[in-house]
Design an enzyme around this catalytic site. Structure first.
Site, PDB file in Angstrom:
ATOM      1  N   ARG A 270       0.820  -1.220   0.000  1.00  0.00           N
ATOM      2  CA  ARG A 270       0.000   0.000   0.000  1.00  0.00           C
ATOM      3  C   ARG A 270       0.854   1.270   0.000  1.00  0.00           C
ATOM      4  O   ARG A 270       0.459   2.295  -0.547  1.00  0.00           O
ATOM      5  CB  ARG A 270      -0.942  -0.033   1.214  1.00  0.00           C
TER       6      ARG A 270
ATOM      7  N   ILE B  94      -7.244   7.771  -1.674  1.00  0.00           N
ATOM      8  CA  ILE B  94      -7.118   6.312  -1.663  1.00  0.00           C
ATOM      9  C   ILE B  94      -7.967   5.856  -0.480  1.00  0.00           C
ATOM     10  O   ILE B  94      -7.857   6.410   0.613  1.00  0.00           O
ATOM     11  CB  ILE B  94      -5.639   5.859  -1.570  1.00  0.00           C
ATOM     12  N   SER B  95      -8.843   4.891  -0.718  1.00  0.00           N
ATOM     13  CA  SER B  95      -9.821   4.503   0.295  1.00  0.00           C
ATOM     14  C   SER B  95      -9.147   3.908   1.524  1.00  0.00           C
ATOM     15  O   SER B  95      -8.058   3.346   1.460  1.00  0.00           O
ATOM     16  CB  SER B  95     -10.800   3.483  -0.278  1.00  0.00           C
ATOM     17  N   GLN B  96      -9.889   3.984   2.634  1.00  0.00           N
ATOM     18  CA  GLN B  96      -9.480   3.362   3.902  1.00  0.00           C
ATOM     19  C   GLN B  96      -9.257   1.858   3.669  1.00  0.00           C
ATOM     20  O   GLN B  96     -10.035   1.224   2.958  1.00  0.00           O
ATOM     21  CB  GLN B  96     -10.646   3.596   4.861  1.00  0.00           C
TER      22      GLN B  96
END
Ligand code: SAH
Length: 204
Positions: free
Chosen positions: A25, A51-53
């Site tokens: 990530r 950027i999503s959780q």
């Protein structure tokens, strides 16, 4: 991250956990957010983009229920992280982003990891991607005012779409399943994505 944020909140499918573990990530967040790459929240990657959780990526990946030969469409490439995770599970992934610079960066990262089954498209994903349809699975990672009809139409028979629908700043994640020309919708959880813009989205 996987143990504390994801398994602890109920995503335990080993294939999904392996897919998350396979994608670093930190390569998908900007240099000045490196220290937070594995934190329990979304991070900015551009003016109106995040950027999503990690949990949301895991939850949506699990609920999309991707099979190894599936043709997957992602709307909202963003950093490319979700596409890279989906690529671990699917036969092929098409991902569409309206911001050309973001798409190019995402592509560089994903290809740099040796992931070869993702195709990057620049354009308005609110209308789907007719030239590559139908899709077995569609994941929309931006919030929509209503379920975009063009996307439902591009689902194969037996197909499933996850799509956040609601207000500009708060949505409910819907699962739309298509079987024999009929569609069935269920509500999964409350969520918060940046706006889907474009023809069938919000005004920019
Ligand atoms: N899935 C991404 C996060 C997406 S954030 C990730 O893993 O990092 C939502 C993205 O949707 C933003 O990058 C935004 O530019 C994009 N977007 C918004 N409206 C769009 C549209 N109509 N077509 C394609 N992309 C769109």
């Amino acid at each position: 991250m996987v143990r504390d944020q994801i398994v602890a909140r109920g995503v335990t499918d080993p294939r999904v956990l392996a897919a998350l573990a396979a994608v670093p990530r930190e390569l998908f967040v900007p240099a000045d957010s490196q220290a937070e790459a594995y934190a329990d929240r979304a991070l900015p990657i551009g003016p109106a983009q995040t950027i999503s959780q990690p949990f949301i990526v895991a939850y949506m990946t699990a609920h999309l229920d991707v099979l190894p030969r599936d043709r997957v469409l992602e709307v909202g490439t963003g950093s490319g992280y979700q596409a890279a995770v989906l690529a671990q599970l699917a036969g092929r992934v098409d991902t569409i982003e309206y911001d050309a610079a973001l798409s190019a960066q995402a592509r560089q990262r994903v290809e740099g990891l040796g992931i070869a089954n993702v195709t990057f498209h620049v354009g308005d994903g609110s209308a789907g991607l007719a030239e590559r349809a139908p899709f077995d699975r569609i994941m929309v990672t931006a919030g929509c005012p209503v379920v975009p009809d063009r996307l439902t139409e591009q689902l194969a028979d037996g197909g499933v779409m996850l799509v956040p629908v609601g207000e500009a700043d708060a949505q409910v994640l819907l699962r739309v399943s298509r079987r024999g020309g009929r569609t069935y919708t269920d509500r999964l959880l409350e969520c918060r994505f940046v706006k889907l813009v474009g023809r069938y989205g919000w005004d920019a």
